[in-house]
Design a protein around this motif. Structure first.
Motif, short mmCIF file in Angstrom:
data_model
loop_
_atom_site.label_atom_id
_atom_site.label_comp_id
_atom_site.label_asym_id
_atom_site.label_seq_id
_atom_site.Cartn_x
_atom_site.Cartn_y
_atom_site.Cartn_z
N CYS A 396 18.39 -7.81 2.32
CA CYS A 396 18.61 -6.70 3.25
C CYS A 396 18.88 -5.41 2.49
CB CYS A 396 19.78 -7.01 4.19
SG CYS A 396 20.10 -5.70 5.40
N GLU A 397 19.75 -5.48 1.49
CA GLU A 397 20.07 -4.28 0.71
C GLU A 397 18.85 -3.78 -0.04
OE1 GLU A 397 21.75 -7.05 0.72
OE2 GLU A 397 23.73 -6.51 1.55
N TRP A 398 18.05 -4.68 -0.63
CA TRP A 398 16.90 -4.28 -1.43
C TRP A 398 15.85 -3.60 -0.56
CZ3 TRP A 398 11.70 -4.76 -2.18
CH2 TRP A 398 11.21 -4.44 -3.45
N TRP A 399 15.54 -4.21 0.59
CA TRP A 399 14.51 -3.65 1.47
C TRP A 399 15.01 -2.41 2.21
CZ3 TRP A 399 9.52 -4.77 1.20
CH2 TRP A 399 9.14 -5.96 0.57
N THR A 400 16.31 -2.29 2.32
CA THR A 400 16.87 -1.05 2.88
C THR A 400 16.68 0.09 1.89
OG1 THR A 400 18.55 -2.27 4.14
CG2 THR A 400 18.97 0.07 3.75
N ARG A 401 16.97 -0.18 0.63
CA ARG A 401 16.88 0.85 -0.41
C ARG A 401 15.45 1.34 -0.59
NH1 ARG A 401 15.96 0.20 -6.07
NH2 ARG A 401 16.43 2.13 -7.20
N GLY A 406 10.54 7.64 -2.16
CA GLY A 406 9.24 8.25 -1.94
C GLY A 406 8.13 7.30 -2.33
N PRO A 407 6.86 7.61 -1.99
CA PRO A 407 5.73 6.72 -2.28
C PRO A 407 5.61 6.34 -3.75
CG PRO A 407 5.08 8.44 -0.76
CD PRO A 407 6.45 8.79 -1.23
N GLN A 408 5.78 7.30 -4.66
CA GLN A 408 5.63 6.99 -6.10
C GLN A 408 6.73 6.05 -6.57
OE1 GLN A 408 5.43 10.84 -8.04
NE2 GLN A 408 3.19 10.86 -7.92
N GLU A 409 7.96 6.32 -6.13
CA GLU A 409 9.07 5.45 -6.53
C GLU A 409 8.91 4.05 -5.96
OE1 GLU A 409 11.90 8.30 -4.89
OE2 GLU A 409 12.97 8.22 -6.81
N GLN A 410 8.38 3.98 -4.73
CA GLN A 410 8.12 2.67 -4.12
C GLN A 410 7.10 1.90 -4.94
OE1 GLN A 410 6.95 3.20 -0.04
NE2 GLN A 410 9.04 3.45 0.72
N ASP A 411 6.03 2.59 -5.36
CA ASP A 411 4.98 1.94 -6.15
C ASP A 411 5.53 1.38 -7.45
OD1 ASP A 411 3.08 2.42 -4.24
OD2 ASP A 411 2.30 4.24 -5.18
N ILE A 412 6.42 2.13 -8.09
CA ILE A 412 7.02 1.68 -9.35
C ILE A 412 7.86 0.43 -9.11
CG2 ILE A 412 8.72 2.25 -11.13
CD1 ILE A 412 7.79 5.19 -10.85
#
Length: 431
Positions: A396-401, A406-412
């Motif tokens: 829950c915490e991981w998918w919340t964070r 942003g898109p680039q940080e998500q991709d990383i």
């Protein structure tokens, strides 16, 4: 309750119902009926809620005009119903329901009363189109607090059942003999629970005792009708209280047998989960946010789906297939009791089948999960499971964070683990 022949008339200065708080379309219908020479009364929940200071959801009208008379008077109307024939007057997307006064019994000496009534062997009303006058109609209403009439002729309130006292004392009481009234329409037991939860009223002793004996009559109610009642129960903003009352009167078994079984078997995790799920729904409703029946059904049926899925996996089925088969089997069983439109059952399936995917945090599977159109509903469901102790990691915490990035940080963050290891190794060599 003994019948009162002379009602109490509460004049306009002595009650809180104001035309300023009545929908303009309802006023148009009331005034046109009155101008045409008919009695025109606002009745039911609209009057009750206005007296309690609530904003009514619906404004229903009762009149001595026959349905055919209403149809002639309003070109924008349509006659509906066989069990209870009435008129719907349309104003764009808004509908004002207009019902003709009904008689509680047939007087053979009155040739002008149209008779159209039928019961089944258990006493349930199949048809009730015996028309009468106001003094007849009141005794066909279900609860006293729903039997107040606001008269557009002089803006008074007409009270035959001491309903004003019941509102003051916050008591919900059936009109007539409770056993008979519940047998006429077993759904009245669910309505009693809904009104008690919604209004914060207690159910009068005489009206609540038969519920413990007659709950089985709900088994004969059409699934489509129970679907409507379930949404009213759990999408009223008082879903937690509704569940508590359904359990108190042992009626949950006639709506969600699998959930009732899990709770009676002492499944504490599921009990915590379902309360958290309903609390979340209540909060959204009371904040004016949208809710979907799919989430309600997904939550109520989760204990059965989860258990059956685990049993199928133990028998050798792959996890994904086990969940798909469990979903189909549980839904197939449930729709025998409550109709679930396909647009909601499909979303419930998505919510269930996405639960095991939250453990995958890298690569294409994680990326596709985050982009899934039903991700948010499945994520909320998973976080409630986490709070209930069903999920033992930090999902829950991981998918919340990750939703805050942003898109680039998500991709990383979502890069495959092997790619991350290679990048780390390359960076180490460069040093």
């Amino acid at each position: 309750m003994a019948k009162i022949t002379q009602p109490k008339i509460i004049p306009r200065p002595e009650h809180a119902v104001s035309r300023d708080n009545i929908d303009d379309t309802a006023l148009k219908v009331l005034y046109r009926l009155h101008k045409a020479g008919y009695r025109a009364m606002l009745v039911g929940g609209g009057v009750r809620d206005l007296l309690l200071g609530h904003a009514p959801k619906d404004f229903d009208i009762a009149t001595d005009a026959l349905p055919e008379d209403v149809k002639k008077l309003f070109s924008n109307s349509r006659l509906i119903g066989r069990r209870f024939r009435l008129a719907h007057v349309f104003f764009g997307r808004d509908i004002i329901e207009v019902a003709t006064f009904r008689a509680s019994q047939v007087d053979e000496n009155k040739n002008d009363i149209e008779v159209d009534r039928a019961h089944d062997d258990s006493g349930r009303i199949l048809r009730d189109n015996v028309y009468g006058q106001l003094e007849d109609d009141v005794w066909r209403r279900d609860f006293t607090v729903n039997a107040l009439y606001y008269d557009i002729a002089d803006f008074s309130i007409v009270d035959y059942t001491s309903a004003m006292d019941d509102i003051k004392n916050k008591v919900l009481q059936l009109i007539g003999d409770p056993q008979t009234r519940y047998r006429e329409d077993p759904v009245r037991m669910l309505r009693a629970i809904r009104f008690a939860a919604k209004l914060g009223f207690t159910i009068h002793h005489d009206s609540e005792q038969p519920i413990f004996e007659l709950g089985h009559l709900l088994a004969d109610i059409p699934p489509a009708r129970l679907y409507d009642e379930v949404l009213k129960l759990f999408h009223s903003g008082q879903g937690v209280v509704s569940l508590q009352l359904l359990r108190k009167y042992d009626l949950l078994q006639y709506l969600f047998k699998s959930a009732d079984d899990a709770l009676k078997q002492g499944n504490e995790q599921f009990e915590t989960f379902i309360h958290l799920a309903l609390e979340s729904t209540d909060k959204r409703i009371n904040q004016g946010k949208p809710v979907t029946p799919a989430f309600l059904f997904a939550a109520m049926l989760w204990a059965a789906v989860d258990k059956l899925s685990e049993d199928l996996k133990q028998s050798g089925e792959p996890g994904t297939i086990a969940m798909q088969n469990a979903s189909s089997m549980v839904l197939s069983q449930q729709v025998r009791t409550i109709t679930i439109p396909k647009r909601f059952s499909m979303v419930a399936r998505d919510i269930w089948q996405m639960q095991h995917r939250f453990k995958f945090r890298h690569g294409r599977r994680a990326k596709s999960l985050l982009m899934h159109k039903k991700f948010r509903a499945a994520y909320d469901f998973m976080c409630i499971r986490s709070k209930a102790g069903e999920v033992n990691d930090d999902s829950c915490e991981w998918w919340t964070r990750i939703q805050t990035l942003g898109p680039q940080e998500q991709d990383i963050l979502l890069k495959p683990a092997k790619a991350k290891a290679r990048k780390k190794k390359t960076a180490s060599k460069d040093k």
